[in-house]
Design a protein around this motif. Structure first.
Motif, PDB file in Angstrom:
ATOM      1  N   ILE A  81     -58.889  35.766 -15.854  1.00  0.00           N
ATOM      2  CA  ILE A  81     -58.223  34.747 -15.036  1.00  0.00           C
ATOM      3  C   ILE A  81     -57.607  35.351 -13.773  1.00  0.00           C
ATOM      4  O   ILE A  81     -57.979  35.007 -12.661  1.00  0.00           O
ATOM      5  CB  ILE A  81     -57.136  34.001 -15.845  1.00  0.00           C
ATOM      6  N   PHE A  82     -56.682  36.295 -13.961  1.00  0.00           N
ATOM      7  CA  PHE A  82     -56.021  36.853 -12.778  1.00  0.00           C
ATOM      8  C   PHE A  82     -57.021  37.568 -11.876  1.00  0.00           C
ATOM      9  O   PHE A  82     -56.925  37.511 -10.658  1.00  0.00           O
ATOM     10  CB  PHE A  82     -54.917  37.839 -13.193  1.00  0.00           C
ATOM     11  N   MET A  83     -57.941  38.278 -12.471  1.00  0.00           N
ATOM     12  CA  MET A  83     -58.879  39.054 -11.661  1.00  0.00           C
ATOM     13  C   MET A  83     -60.164  38.281 -11.404  1.00  0.00           C
ATOM     14  O   MET A  83     -61.142  38.840 -10.895  1.00  0.00           O
ATOM     15  CB  MET A  83     -59.171  40.404 -12.329  1.00  0.00           C
ATOM     16  N   HIS A  84     -60.182  36.997 -11.763  1.00  0.00           N
ATOM     17  CA  HIS A  84     -61.270  36.078 -11.405  1.00  0.00           C
ATOM     18  C   HIS A  84     -62.620  36.474 -11.987  1.00  0.00           C
ATOM     19  O   HIS A  84     -63.649  36.054 -11.480  1.00  0.00           O
ATOM     20  CB  HIS A  84     -61.434  35.964  -9.883  1.00  0.00           C
ATOM     21  N   LEU A  85     -62.632  37.300 -13.011  1.00  0.00           N
ATOM     22  CA  LEU A  85     -63.921  37.752 -13.518  1.00  0.00           C
ATOM     23  C   LEU A  85     -64.748  36.582 -14.032  1.00  0.00           C
ATOM     24  O   LEU A  85     -65.970  36.594 -13.970  1.00  0.00           O
ATOM     25  CB  LEU A  85     -63.692  38.778 -14.639  1.00  0.00           C
ATOM     26  N   TRP A 145     -64.001  46.956  -7.329  1.00  0.00           N
ATOM     27  CA  TRP A 145     -64.132  47.057  -8.787  1.00  0.00           C
ATOM     28  C   TRP A 145     -64.565  48.465  -9.186  1.00  0.00           C
ATOM     29  O   TRP A 145     -64.037  49.041 -10.141  1.00  0.00           O
ATOM     30  CB  TRP A 145     -65.154  46.038  -9.309  1.00  0.00           C
ATOM     31  N   LEU A 146     -65.527  49.014  -8.447  1.00  0.00           N
ATOM     32  CA  LEU A 146     -65.988  50.359  -8.793  1.00  0.00           C
ATOM     33  C   LEU A 146     -64.836  51.348  -8.659  1.00  0.00           C
ATOM     34  O   LEU A 146     -64.677  52.263  -9.473  1.00  0.00           O
ATOM     35  CB  LEU A 146     -67.156  50.770  -7.899  1.00  0.00           C
ATOM     36  N   PHE A 147     -64.019  51.141  -7.639  1.00  0.00           N
ATOM     37  CA  PHE A 147     -62.867  52.021  -7.476  1.00  0.00           C
ATOM     38  C   PHE A 147     -61.915  51.855  -8.659  1.00  0.00           C
ATOM     39  O   PHE A 147     -61.360  52.835  -9.169  1.00  0.00           O
ATOM     40  CB  PHE A 147     -62.154  51.719  -6.153  1.00  0.00           C
ATOM     41  N   LEU A 148     -61.749  50.602  -9.103  1.00  0.00           N
ATOM     42  CA  LEU A 148     -60.875  50.378 -10.254  1.00  0.00           C
ATOM     43  C   LEU A 148     -61.386  51.110 -11.495  1.00  0.00           C
ATOM     44  O   LEU A 148     -60.597  51.586 -12.308  1.00  0.00           O
ATOM     45  CB  LEU A 148     -60.761  48.882 -10.556  1.00  0.00           C
ATOM     46  N   PHE A 149     -62.728  51.201 -11.616  1.00  0.00           N
ATOM     47  CA  PHE A 149     -63.257  51.932 -12.772  1.00  0.00           C
ATOM     48  C   PHE A 149     -62.832  53.391 -12.722  1.00  0.00           C
ATOM     49  O   PHE A 149     -62.515  53.983 -13.746  1.00  0.00           O
ATOM     50  CB  PHE A 149     -64.788  51.855 -12.818  1.00  0.00           C
ATOM     51  N   THR A 150     -62.840  53.963 -11.514  1.00  0.00           N
ATOM     52  CA  THR A 150     -62.417  55.360 -11.450  1.00  0.00           C
ATOM     53  C   THR A 150     -60.952  55.468 -11.843  1.00  0.00           C
ATOM     54  O   THR A 150     -60.558  56.414 -12.527  1.00  0.00           O
ATOM     55  CB  THR A 150     -62.618  55.966 -10.050  1.00  0.00           C
ATOM     56  N   GLU A 151     -60.152  54.483 -11.453  1.00  0.00           N
ATOM     57  CA  GLU A 151     -58.742  54.493 -11.859  1.00  0.00           C
ATOM     58  C   GLU A 151     -58.635  54.361 -13.379  1.00  0.00           C
ATOM     59  O   GLU A 151     -57.853  55.050 -14.031  1.00  0.00           O
ATOM     60  CB  GLU A 151     -57.991  53.328 -11.200  1.00  0.00           C
ATOM     61  N   THR A 157     -44.979  39.310 -14.617  1.00  0.00           N
ATOM     62  CA  THR A 157     -44.604  38.263 -13.667  1.00  0.00           C
ATOM     63  C   THR A 157     -45.124  38.581 -12.271  1.00  0.00           C
ATOM     64  O   THR A 157     -45.603  37.694 -11.554  1.00  0.00           O
ATOM     65  CB  THR A 157     -43.077  38.113 -13.628  1.00  0.00           C
ATOM     66  N   SER A 158     -45.048  39.857 -11.918  1.00  0.00           N
ATOM     67  CA  SER A 158     -45.539  40.220 -10.581  1.00  0.00           C
ATOM     68  C   SER A 158     -47.043  39.990 -10.478  1.00  0.00           C
ATOM     69  O   SER A 158     -47.556  39.667  -9.414  1.00  0.00           O
ATOM     70  CB  SER A 158     -45.203  41.671 -10.269  1.00  0.00           C
ATOM     71  N   SER A 159     -47.745  40.142 -11.613  1.00  0.00           N
ATOM     72  CA  SER A 159     -49.178  39.837 -11.604  1.00  0.00           C
ATOM     73  C   SER A 159     -49.385  38.354 -11.343  1.00  0.00           C
ATOM     74  O   SER A 159     -50.300  37.955 -10.621  1.00  0.00           O
ATOM     75  CB  SER A 159     -49.798  40.217 -12.945  1.00  0.00           C
ATOM     76  N   LEU A 160     -48.518  37.550 -11.956  1.00  0.00           N
ATOM     77  CA  LEU A 160     -48.606  36.101 -11.731  1.00  0.00           C
ATOM     78  C   LEU A 160     -48.383  35.771 -10.262  1.00  0.00           C
ATOM     79  O   LEU A 160     -49.168  35.041  -9.645  1.00  0.00           O
ATOM     80  CB  LEU A 160     -47.564  35.376 -12.596  1.00  0.00           C
ATOM     81  N   THR A 161     -47.321  36.334  -9.672  1.00  0.00           N
ATOM     82  CA  THR A 161     -47.015  35.999  -8.280  1.00  0.00           C
ATOM     83  C   THR A 161     -48.148  36.460  -7.362  1.00  0.00           C
ATOM     84  O   THR A 161     -48.472  35.792  -6.393  1.00  0.00           O
ATOM     85  CB  THR A 161     -45.689  36.645  -7.839  1.00  0.00           C
ATOM     86  N   MET A 162     -48.755  37.586  -7.705  1.00  0.00           N
ATOM     87  CA  MET A 162     -49.884  38.072  -6.909  1.00  0.00           C
ATOM     88  C   MET A 162     -51.035  37.082  -6.972  1.00  0.00           C
ATOM     89  O   MET A 162     -51.637  36.725  -5.955  1.00  0.00           O
ATOM     90  CB  MET A 162     -50.330  39.434  -7.463  1.00  0.00           C
ATOM     91  N   ALA A 163     -51.354  36.635  -8.191  1.00  0.00           N
ATOM     92  CA  ALA A 163     -52.462  35.682  -8.361  1.00  0.00           C
ATOM     93  C   ALA A 163     -52.161  34.395  -7.593  1.00  0.00           C
ATOM     94  O   ALA A 163     -53.045  33.817  -6.951  1.00  0.00           O
ATOM     95  CB  ALA A 163     -52.682  35.395  -9.839  1.00  0.00           C
ATOM     96  N   ILE A 164     -50.896  33.947  -7.651  1.00  0.00           N
ATOM     97  CA  ILE A 164     -50.545  32.699  -6.963  1.00  0.00           C
ATOM     98  C   ILE A 164     -50.672  32.868  -5.448  1.00  0.00           C
ATOM     99  O   ILE A 164     -51.139  31.965  -4.753  1.00  0.00           O
ATOM    100  CB  ILE A 164     -49.114  32.258  -7.351  1.00  0.00           C
ATOM    101  N   SER A 165     -50.296  34.052  -4.937  1.00  0.00           N
ATOM    102  CA  SER A 165     -50.376  34.236  -3.488  1.00  0.00           C
ATOM    103  C   SER A 165     -51.829  34.116  -3.013  1.00  0.00           C
ATOM    104  O   SER A 165     -52.074  33.637  -1.913  1.00  0.00           O
ATOM    105  CB  SER A 165     -49.785  35.586  -3.091  1.00  0.00           C
ATOM    106  N   GLY A 224     -55.034  42.449  -4.786  1.00  0.00           N
ATOM    107  CA  GLY A 224     -54.684  41.785  -6.045  1.00  0.00           C
ATOM    108  C   GLY A 224     -55.358  42.460  -7.227  1.00  0.00           C
ATOM    109  O   GLY A 224     -54.725  42.747  -8.243  1.00  0.00           O
ATOM    110  N   LEU A 225     -56.647  42.781  -7.075  1.00  0.00           N
ATOM    111  CA  LEU A 225     -57.375  43.431  -8.161  1.00  0.00           C
ATOM    112  C   LEU A 225     -56.699  44.750  -8.536  1.00  0.00           C
ATOM    113  O   LEU A 225     -56.502  45.067  -9.705  1.00  0.00           O
ATOM    114  CB  LEU A 225     -58.822  43.702  -7.731  1.00  0.00           C
ATOM    115  N   TYR A 226     -56.340  45.498  -7.506  1.00  0.00           N
ATOM    116  CA  TYR A 226     -55.660  46.773  -7.738  1.00  0.00           C
ATOM    117  C   TYR A 226     -54.366  46.540  -8.508  1.00  0.00           C
ATOM    118  O   TYR A 226     -54.064  47.230  -9.487  1.00  0.00           O
ATOM    119  CB  TYR A 226     -55.371  47.433  -6.388  1.00  0.00           C
ATOM    120  N   TRP A 227     -53.608  45.531  -8.061  1.00  0.00           N
ATOM    121  CA  TRP A 227     -52.315  45.277  -8.689  1.00  0.00           C
ATOM    122  C   TRP A 227     -52.471  44.879 -10.152  1.00  0.00           C
ATOM    123  O   TRP A 227     -51.707  45.317 -11.010  1.00  0.00           O
ATOM    124  CB  TRP A 227     -51.566  44.198  -7.907  1.00  0.00           C
ATOM    125  N   HIS A 228     -53.500  44.074 -10.430  1.00  0.00           N
ATOM    126  CA  HIS A 228     -53.704  43.657 -11.824  1.00  0.00           C
ATOM    127  C   HIS A 228     -54.113  44.846 -12.687  1.00  0.00           C
ATOM    128  O   HIS A 228     -53.755  44.915 -13.853  1.00  0.00           O
ATOM    129  CB  HIS A 228     -54.756  42.553 -11.898  1.00  0.00           C
TER     130      HIS A 228
END
Lengths: 552, 206, 96
Positions: C61-65, B23-29, B72-80, B185-189
């Motif tokens: 939801i997707f990121m489970h927060l 998550w912290l890395f995502l903040f830098t992004e 949609t790709s976010s959805l498939t990622m979450a489902i995986s 997944g977090l990165y992808w979202h």
């Protein structure tokens, strides 16, 4: 590998310096993920870059000893002050305390075996070295080193023919190194505190590193992208900042300072943390206002992020913008002052021992107060317009960054180096070096306040003859300072090999966890993770008596 | 005590810590793109008409199509991730691969979009572009840099998810240890979230 | 103890993800449809509000927060706050 292969020191345990892992020798260091070894790696690299930075500063001062050409041509001078800035800022003061002493002591102080992401930690060191080498490399490549000043202001940075792209890209990489360290520390502090180590039982150095780490994570990406955009603009001709393509140079300054102002808090906060560690130990007093000091670190990080545009009062901002940022700048002074008052209150009625670390800390408080107060002066619009871009700013900046952070680093070196290497330096020589550094510092930078006030512009190669007395004094100061630094570092480096061996765990009588482990610490710091029950810096009567006895 | 044990003791597992680091890395992004959004907002504020004019050159249909693909790709990622939580490894791998396919589809679209622009002479330093007003030059400068860096993140995401697929096949990622997949997944979202803002700001301001 | 902590969360079914996806697609259609209408100054605001709602859905939801520890939500709050305050202060210069 059997235990025979491991050399044990005479106390019968294996220190982090001696253990043998998968790799030995040189590789055992540069491939180690042990936070302590990485701390030492940073220390070595940092000292090399510091030496380079000091040399450039010294040459700059030498050039300015008299008006006109003295030892170098103007282009060289421009490059040297740029490199001096880039190296000192990005390679010395920003990583100085977090990367060296944060890495080494943060996990020990919170009762952990390592940081949260040890391999990432090693990667940050490699990024740091890569960035540093790239910055140095820009000197050797055709085109010559950047001559833009460390601020890389547009539009000159897209026009100049020098290797500014290398230097900017180096700063970008160094930013990444800094981000990864910050990310690592935040996670470490959240996840790896020992049982019982609640937030308000953490040492204050840890608090300051926590606040710093957040600023590193949140602010550094902005300069990263800004420098990257300029690189892209130079490289591909994309219209982003260049005014001839519609860009706004003032916007570059905004983006630059959105990071670079908080960056000065990245630099100063850990030094304030060191001061908060050292004062209670050498005054033998419980720190006064623990929570205030802890929260003021957070407050500085927060407010420090809101004041960036006070660097730009003369850049053509709107009046409203100037007013708002001037006002907010006054607010940052409050948490800094809270710290200074709490330190002073801790010293009051303490039994102060003027050991070398304490001398540097007292000098810190003195110099930082001068630097801080002149900073408030510049936050006032009318004064800033008078002194902007004069050597008054240079003096202020060096009082805060060198007198503050630099002295903080020196204090930390004298405080913790014996713990790290189990060798004591010569304290008498250390004190002599301190006085030389302290006197040299003031002789070097104080005249800059005066001549800046009288109108001497900063970064100028040449000057009017009436400024010469000040420049001469200043240059003489640089000699004293450099002499002091040489004595100090020689003393420290010699002590690492030949100093008197220390076996005592608690050298200075500190109350934080790093003094409750072996000297030097073992690979995993603790055999069993300690359970923390006390707040740090609790000096009680019987402890004091015991310490007195030990001292005799 | 052997040094191997020493080394092994370093590897302690902390899934929450790992996610926190991510998550912290995502903040830098986020802030990295945030810096570019600063640029966008100021330049758009100063050059409103030019930005509207320039945005007309972009194809809303392709943009919308790409948005749908990425969502949609976010959805498939979450489902995986949900699949691996339910110990359904093959399903998880299938959806990871589907995510990669969708991401590649996004990039193919982007390729056609960019090459059409470049074909028309609208690229940094291009004569067609330099003949336009300064606001439009800025718009396209930002367009190329922001969607370009976003595209770079998509490619990194593809590589990352590819690794995860391999780890899932090897059984490194499994029902009781899937934090790596979660981090990917977090990165992808996040890449998705950036696009959620890029899309209306570049394509829908006519 | 550690293991217990690791798995105290999660357990979203596939259903909720598909629902969120449908909502995201619907919001995308709305934002495109609305873009044609001229709300004047509110046009940008509308687009940004819709984008924020979409982001909120992805985050929670997707990121489970939603099911993550409180610290994570505070973290996200801090990051967004920092970004927002920088925007506001930046425009303290540009909008006057």
């Amino acid at each position: 590998m059997s235990s025979e292969a491991i050399s044990t020191n005479k106390n019968g345990y294996v220190s982090y310096l001696d253990y043998k892992g998968k790799h030995t020798g040189f590789l055992g260091w540069v491939l180690s993920t042990d936070h302590k070894r990485i701390g030492i790696l940073y220390l070595i690299a940092l000292m090399v870059f510091f030496a380079v930075g000091v040399t450039f500063g010294f040459l700059m001062r030498l050039e300015l000893i008299a008006p006109g050409r003295t030892i170098m041509d103007p282009q060289t001078y421009n490059s040297i002050f740029t490199l001096h800035g880039v190296i000192m800022i990005f390679l010395f003061v920003i990583p100085g305390l977090p990367a060296v002493f944060g890495n080494f002591f943060l996990p020990i102080m919170i009762g952990a075996k390592d940081v949260a992401f040890p391999r990432l930690n090693l990667l940050s060191w490699y990024l740091y070295v890569a960035g540093g080498l790239l910055a140095i490399l820009s000197i050797l490549l055709p085109g010559g080193p950047a001559d833009t000043g460390w601020t890389f202001y547009i539009p000159y940075s897209v026009r100049t023919g020098t290797n500014v792209m290398f230097t900017m890209f180096a700063a970008f990489i160094l930013g990444f190194s800094s981000i990864l360290t910050g990310l690592n520390f935040v996670t470490t502090i959240h996840r790896l505190r020992a049982p019982g180590m609640t937030w308000f039982k953490m040492p204050l150095f840890t608090w300051s590193l926590y606040a710093t780490a957040w600023v590193q994570v949140l602010a550094t990406p902005i300069i990263g992208i800004t420098l990257l955009l300029v690189v892209i603009e130079r490289w591909l001709g994309v219209g982003l900042f260049d005014p001839s393509l519609g860009g706004d140079p003032v916007l570059f300054q905004h983006l630059f300072w959105i990071y670079s102002h908080p960056a000065v808090y990245i630099m100063i906060l850990p030094a304030m943390g060191i001061v908060s560690e050292i004062i209670p130990v050498f005054a033998r007093r419980t720190i006064f206002g623990y929570k205030f000091i802890a929260f003021s670190s957070i407050a500085i990080a927060l407010f420090g992020s809101l004041v960036w545009a006070h660097h730009m009062f003369t850049a053509g901002m709107s009046n409203t913008g100037q007013f708002i940022f001037s006002l907010l700048t006054m607010i940052v002074a409050i948490p800094s002052a809270i710290k200074v008052f709490n330190w002073t209150a801790t010293l009051y009625k303490g039994s102060i021992e003027l050991a070398p670390p304490m001398l540097y800390v007292l000098a810190f408080i003195f110099l930082f107060s001068i630097g801080g107060l002149t900073g408030i002066m510049q936050g006032v619009l009318s004064i800033d317009i008078q002194v902007h871009d004069t050597s008054f700013i240079v003096a202020h900046f060096h009082y805060v960054m060198f007198g503050g952070t630099g002295f903080g680093i020196f204090a930390a070196l004298h405080y913790w180096l014996p713990k790290m290497f189990a060798r004591m330096y010569n304290q008498k020589v250390a004190k002599v070096a301190f006085w030389l550094v302290f006197v040299g510092f003031n002789v070097l930078y104080f005249p800059m306040f005066v001549m800046g006030w009288l109108g001497m512009p900063r970064r100028y190669y040449d000057y009017l003859p009436e400024f010469q007395p000040y420049h001469l004094t200043s240059t003489v100061g640089s000699w004293i300072l450099v002499l002091g630094l040489i004595i100090m570092f020689t003393n420290l480096i010699v002590s690492m090999r030949k100093g008197q061996t220390i076996t005592k765990w608690n050298i200075w009588g500190g109350e934080t966890l790093e003094w409750k482990v072996e000297t030097p610490p073992t690979l995993e710091n603790f055999d069993d993770i300690p359970v923390v029950t006390e707040r740090p810096y609790e000096y009680r009567e019987n402890d004091l008596a015991e310490l007195e006895k030990e001292a005799k | 005590m052997s040094t191997q044990e020493h080394a092994a003791a370093h590897v302690h597992r902390d899934d929450i810590g790992a996610k926190m680091g991510m998550w912290l890395f995502l903040f830098t992004e986020l802030l990295l793109f945030g810096g570019m959004f600063f640029l966008y907002s100021v330049y758009r504020f100063v050059n409103q008409d030019a930005f509207h004019l320039a945005a007309k050159e972009l194809n809303t249909i392709i943009g919308m199509f790409n948005t749908a693909i990425l969502l949609t790709s976010s959805l498939t990622m979450a489902i995986s991730i949900a699949a691996i939580q339910k110990n359904n490894r093959n399903l998880s791998i299938f959806f990871q691969l589907l995510t990669i396919v969708l991401a590649l589809g996004f990039m193919v679209n982007k390729y056609f979009e960019w090459s059409a622009k470049i074909h028309h002479g609208i690229f940094p330093g291009g004569e067609e572009l330099l003949a336009k007003s300064q606001g439009e030059i800025l718009f396209f400068g930002l367009y190329y840099v922001m969607t370009g860096l976003h595209g770079l993140h998509v490619i990194i995401g593809v590589v990352l998810i590819g690794f995860m697929t391999r780890l899932t096949k090897n059984g490194v990622i499994r029902q009781d240890s899937y934090v790596k997949l979660e981090a990917a997944g977090l990165y992808w979202h996040l890449v998705d979230i950036i696009w959620i803002f890029l899309f209306p700001l570049f394509y829908l301001i006519t | 103890m550690e293991n217990h902590e690791q798995h105290a969360e999660h357990g979203h079914g596939y259903g909720i993800y598909i629902l969120v996806w449908l909502a995201l697609m619907a919001l995308t259609s709305i934002t495109v449809a609305v873009a044609g209408i001229n709300f004047g100054a509110l046009t940008v605001a509308t687009a940004l509000v819709i984008a924020s709602v979409k982001t909120y859905l992805v985050l929670t939801i997707f990121m489970h927060l939603r099911s993550e520890q409180k610290a994570f939500r505070i973290f996200v709050g801090v990051a967004i706050f920092f970004l927002a305050i920088s925007f506001i202060l930046l425009f303290a210069d540009y909008s006057f």
